[in-house]
Scaffold this motif. Sequence first.
Motif, PDB file in Angstrom:
ATOM      1  N   CYS A 144     -18.229 -36.258  43.190  1.00  0.00           N
ATOM      2  CA  CYS A 144     -18.294 -36.237  44.653  1.00  0.00           C
ATOM      3  C   CYS A 144     -18.633 -34.827  45.100  1.00  0.00           C
ATOM      4  O   CYS A 144     -18.037 -33.853  44.618  1.00  0.00           O
ATOM      5  CB  CYS A 144     -16.956 -36.686  45.235  1.00  0.00           C
ATOM      6  N   SER A 145     -19.612 -34.695  45.979  1.00  0.00           N
ATOM      7  CA  SER A 145     -20.025 -33.375  46.444  1.00  0.00           C
ATOM      8  C   SER A 145     -18.835 -32.641  47.058  1.00  0.00           C
ATOM      9  O   SER A 145     -18.148 -33.141  47.947  1.00  0.00           O
ATOM     10  CB  SER A 145     -21.137 -33.509  47.487  1.00  0.00           C
ATOM     11  N   GLY A 146     -18.571 -31.452  46.553  1.00  0.00           N
ATOM     12  CA  GLY A 146     -17.412 -30.681  46.990  1.00  0.00           C
ATOM     13  C   GLY A 146     -16.175 -30.959  46.176  1.00  0.00           C
ATOM     14  O   GLY A 146     -15.174 -30.252  46.288  1.00  0.00           O
ATOM     15  N   GLY A 147     -16.205 -31.984  45.336  1.00  0.00           N
ATOM     16  CA  GLY A 147     -15.060 -32.324  44.521  1.00  0.00           C
ATOM     17  C   GLY A 147     -15.217 -31.833  43.087  1.00  0.00           C
ATOM     18  O   GLY A 147     -15.946 -30.879  42.815  1.00  0.00           O
ATOM     19  N   SER A 148     -14.536 -32.514  42.166  1.00  0.00           N
ATOM     20  CA  SER A 148     -14.556 -32.118  40.754  1.00  0.00           C
ATOM     21  C   SER A 148     -14.624 -33.365  39.888  1.00  0.00           C
ATOM     22  O   SER A 148     -14.346 -34.466  40.351  1.00  0.00           O
ATOM     23  CB  SER A 148     -13.300 -31.301  40.414  1.00  0.00           C
ATOM     24  N   VAL A 149     -14.994 -33.149  38.623  1.00  0.00           N
ATOM     25  CA  VAL A 149     -14.992 -34.240  37.641  1.00  0.00           C
ATOM     26  C   VAL A 149     -14.374 -33.724  36.345  1.00  0.00           C
ATOM     27  O   VAL A 149     -14.408 -32.518  36.051  1.00  0.00           O
ATOM     28  CB  VAL A 149     -16.408 -34.791  37.362  1.00  0.00           C
ATOM     29  N   MET A 150     -13.814 -34.660  35.591  1.00  0.00           N
ATOM     30  CA  MET A 150     -13.264 -34.345  34.265  1.00  0.00           C
ATOM     31  C   MET A 150     -13.570 -35.521  33.341  1.00  0.00           C
ATOM     32  O   MET A 150     -13.343 -36.678  33.713  1.00  0.00           O
ATOM     33  CB  MET A 150     -11.767 -34.092  34.348  1.00  0.00           C
ATOM     34  N   PHE A 151     -14.098 -35.208  32.170  1.00  0.00           N
ATOM     35  CA  PHE A 151     -14.416 -36.270  31.198  1.00  0.00           C
ATOM     36  C   PHE A 151     -14.200 -35.750  29.784  1.00  0.00           C
ATOM     37  O   PHE A 151     -14.100 -34.537  29.563  1.00  0.00           O
ATOM     38  CB  PHE A 151     -15.840 -36.788  31.388  1.00  0.00           C
ATOM     39  N   LYS A 152     -14.154 -36.699  28.826  1.00  0.00           N
ATOM     40  CA  LYS A 152     -13.914 -36.362  27.428  1.00  0.00           C
ATOM     41  C   LYS A 152     -15.200 -36.540  26.636  1.00  0.00           C
ATOM     42  O   LYS A 152     -15.927 -37.505  26.828  1.00  0.00           O
ATOM     43  CB  LYS A 152     -12.823 -37.251  26.843  1.00  0.00           C
ATOM     44  N   CYS A 153     -15.452 -35.605  25.738  1.00  0.00           N
ATOM     45  CA  CYS A 153     -16.656 -35.636  24.914  1.00  0.00           C
ATOM     46  C   CYS A 153     -16.199 -35.687  23.445  1.00  0.00           C
ATOM     47  O   CYS A 153     -15.564 -34.748  22.953  1.00  0.00           O
ATOM     48  CB  CYS A 153     -17.495 -34.401  25.172  1.00  0.00           C
ATOM     49  N   MET A 154     -16.506 -36.813  22.746  1.00  0.00           N
ATOM     50  CA  MET A 154     -16.097 -36.956  21.349  1.00  0.00           C
ATOM     51  C   MET A 154     -17.063 -36.222  20.441  1.00  0.00           C
ATOM     52  O   MET A 154     -18.271 -36.241  20.656  1.00  0.00           O
ATOM     53  CB  MET A 154     -16.043 -38.450  20.960  1.00  0.00           C
ATOM     54  N   TYR A 155     -16.509 -35.557  19.440  1.00  0.00           N
ATOM     55  CA  TYR A 155     -17.362 -34.838  18.505  1.00  0.00           C
ATOM     56  C   TYR A 155     -17.140 -35.296  17.063  1.00  0.00           C
ATOM     57  O   TYR A 155     -17.726 -34.740  16.149  1.00  0.00           O
ATOM     58  CB  TYR A 155     -17.128 -33.325  18.599  1.00  0.00           C
ATOM     59  N   LYS A 156     -16.267 -36.292  16.816  1.00  0.00           N
ATOM     60  CA  LYS A 156     -16.153 -36.882  15.485  1.00  0.00           C
ATOM     61  C   LYS A 156     -15.592 -38.289  15.633  1.00  0.00           C
ATOM     62  O   LYS A 156     -14.893 -38.588  16.602  1.00  0.00           O
ATOM     63  CB  LYS A 156     -15.255 -36.035  14.583  1.00  0.00           C
ATOM     64  N   SER A 157     -15.909 -39.111  14.637  1.00  0.00           N
ATOM     65  CA  SER A 157     -15.510 -40.516  14.708  1.00  0.00           C
ATOM     66  C   SER A 157     -14.065 -40.677  14.298  1.00  0.00           C
ATOM     67  O   SER A 157     -13.463 -39.780  13.710  1.00  0.00           O
ATOM     68  CB  SER A 157     -16.395 -41.371  13.781  1.00  0.00           C
ATOM     69  N   ASP A 158     -13.519 -41.847  14.611  1.00  0.00           N
ATOM     70  CA  ASP A 158     -12.141 -42.108  14.235  1.00  0.00           C
ATOM     71  C   ASP A 158     -11.980 -42.097  12.721  1.00  0.00           C
ATOM     72  O   ASP A 158     -10.983 -41.612  12.195  1.00  0.00           O
ATOM     73  CB  ASP A 158     -11.712 -43.484  14.772  1.00  0.00           C
ATOM     74  N   GLU A 159     -13.014 -42.624  11.976  1.00  0.00           N
ATOM     75  CA  GLU A 159     -12.888 -42.657  10.525  1.00  0.00           C
ATOM     76  C   GLU A 159     -12.825 -41.239   9.967  1.00  0.00           C
ATOM     77  O   GLU A 159     -12.024 -40.930   9.090  1.00  0.00           O
ATOM     78  CB  GLU A 159     -14.078 -43.411   9.916  1.00  0.00           C
ATOM     79  N   GLN A 160     -13.671 -40.390  10.495  1.00  0.00           N
ATOM     80  CA  GLN A 160     -13.699 -39.019   9.988  1.00  0.00           C
ATOM     81  C   GLN A 160     -12.400 -38.310  10.322  1.00  0.00           C
ATOM     82  O   GLN A 160     -11.857 -37.562   9.519  1.00  0.00           O
ATOM     83  CB  GLN A 160     -14.885 -38.264  10.593  1.00  0.00           C
TER      84      GLN A 160
END
Length: 785
Positions: free
Chosen positions: A26-42
Amino acid sequence: MRAITIIFITLCLISGQVLCFKVIGCSGGSVMFKCMYKSDEQHNSTPLNQRKSYDQFKGKYFCRNRNRDCKPGISTELQRRWVYNERFSLYDDENSRFFTVFIRNLSREDAGRYTCGNKQKCHDVELKVKNNSSSCGTSVIRSAYKGQTITFSCEYKHEFKTNTKVLYRVNGDPVLVLNSSQSSQSSEEKFILSDSQKDHFTVTIRNISAEERGVYLCGVERDGADKPPSETSNTHITFIKEIKLNVSSQITSVQVEAYISKSVFIKCKFPEEFKENKKFIQKDSSKEISVDEQNQWIPHDKVHMFDDTSAGVLKVFISDLTAADEATYRCGVNTADDHLFTEITLKISQGDHFRESSESVAVIGESVKLSCNSPEKQQLIKHICKENEKKICQSISSSEKQRFEFSDSTAGVYTASISNVSLRDAGVYWCGAETRHKNLTSVSLTNKHQLTLTMPPVIGREGDSVEIKCPYKEKLTEEVCLRSGKCLRKEVKYLCKGKCFTKDAQNIIRSDEDHDKNPKISVKDDTELSLFTVNMTELRAEDAGKYWCAMRDVFNLPLELMIIMKDAVIHEASVGGSASISCKHIRNQTQKFFCRGDQPNNCIRDGDRVSSNNRINGRFSLTEETSAGVFTVKISDLRAEDSGKYWCAEESSGSFIFTEVQLHLTRGFPVTAVVSVGLILLAVCLVLVLFKIKQSSKHDIISSDRRETGDHETAQEEIQVSDPESTNLYSTVQSPTNPSDGLLYAAVSFQKHEESRSDATVRFRKEETHCDYASVSHSITPKNY
């Protein structure tokens, strides 16, 4: 904080799998997200004792991806620590399979494609920024003090009513996460999040401490679509509101009463150790208004603030009060770890019983009294203050307090007197009641006075000369610098008949003009004394009037030139009688005065008088004969104390012309005494005539008498006089029996019969051959009843 240029995107594209997901902000607001860098198996196959050494050297990154060229963004090789790059933040948890990306204060330019991950795995992230709601990206500031409970609301779109609501506190490392599904309503909870299902949820923080201050974000959890996230969706949080919470320590709480259309002056005192710290004022829960400059007045709308560092005091002046100004104010100081403030509850009442304003004129060098009101309900400290150039009313300094005296006259009314008035005293004054508390002083100002100044009148006589002294304010002068580098204070001064710089004003003289053109007028400007002096000679009646000393158009000081005519009037009268005094006047259509006083100005101001408007005043009366150019004043039943100096005066538009009158009184006699003295004088004349006749023939008479009788004889003569009432007066004259001794005794008696008796006796005695004694006696015997 570390920013690393991304150079390993190609490796990601070759060996890693690229997954794409959408993030909506949202313009004027903020965002937060998660970025995965390895799989669950690894992640799960790596022994716990090896995970740290394995991952700590794996760099994580987030960058802008335009035309497959990942521009520098933010990256880190650290775990459990936030890394910042302006509005971008990144946090890596070594025990998780993802790292968190946080973007603050979004704008439309931030929309686009990004890449996040590490060398083994990366993702394309599409960021969309919307600006289609009035509640999108709002930001507020709230203040609370220690121990207080505070509640604020977070609005959201109706379509998100079933989404999970989130409150984040951004306060360093780490971020605290709280959502509606985790919140409870137990009394032990510090934070309570309540979703009312009415397009907003509320957050309550109990028993606030210093640790709770910081920035809070309200948001909703969502996936890339506008539907609630599922268990398998890649979720993110869209923040729609930011709350900055300030936590302060309250010093005290005070109620201050003020009045509509009036003003209030408040002084907040802080501990000595914080007197150099920055001060602020806050209304209700609005943003704090900081005082950025110290030891000077800082305006903010109708609120003016002054940070007095020497006294550790914040002065607040609020003018032109309205009902909207009634609120809770916090007067505070910033400290290293906290805020200290005094809470002020400002109550605005109707002030109909206070006068709006008044005007007074004071003569320089004299005193003036200002009438003030104060609330009757309690005895309060009286106060008076003067507005400065910024229309801010400041306290009277201690060095000037002896010039101000206060005296109570009636309930709720008192008088403020200013003695020895000078140029600096001109201006607008406020007076009111002062209330003192331990850490706060307030003055509710109720009465406004406009004080103008005038010079004492200048009095000159017809044909003589007079000096008009014009003081001026030193700060109005300006320096004029010559080419030589020498700077002089030079400013044109004026003397005008009438107010200078107005249409009808007549310029008498300027300080910079050629005075030879008018030899009757000369001028001297003493810049050291700030005194402009004009000398006028050969005064005439038409010179009388109101003059103004001026400098530019910002300083006009009036004075009156009164002219006394050369010819004075001397009038004599007797005590008990009356006096009619004729006064000539020069101009028609003028106000006529007759008054008593040593000086004409005192006569007009304080003397008992009669005038064209008040023609009878006790024993004094005034009549006008306009055609003859005179007016006459009659004083009846004259008394000895009436003797003295009077003034005939005429006035037109503040122009006074006087004629001096000296009234001399003599003591008169009663009518009976006048008649008696007249009769005595008549008797004396008769005695002298008879004595003359007898003296001429006394030799023969004496010789004859001596031969015939040889004794002393008495010569008698009866004289009959008629009075207006036809009554008889009798007189007897006795001659001496011894001619050698001369006249030793003579008696003249007047007798009035029937109604009264009048006797007069004249005696002459000779002692040691000198005639040095004579007596006259006169008596009136009233008739018997």
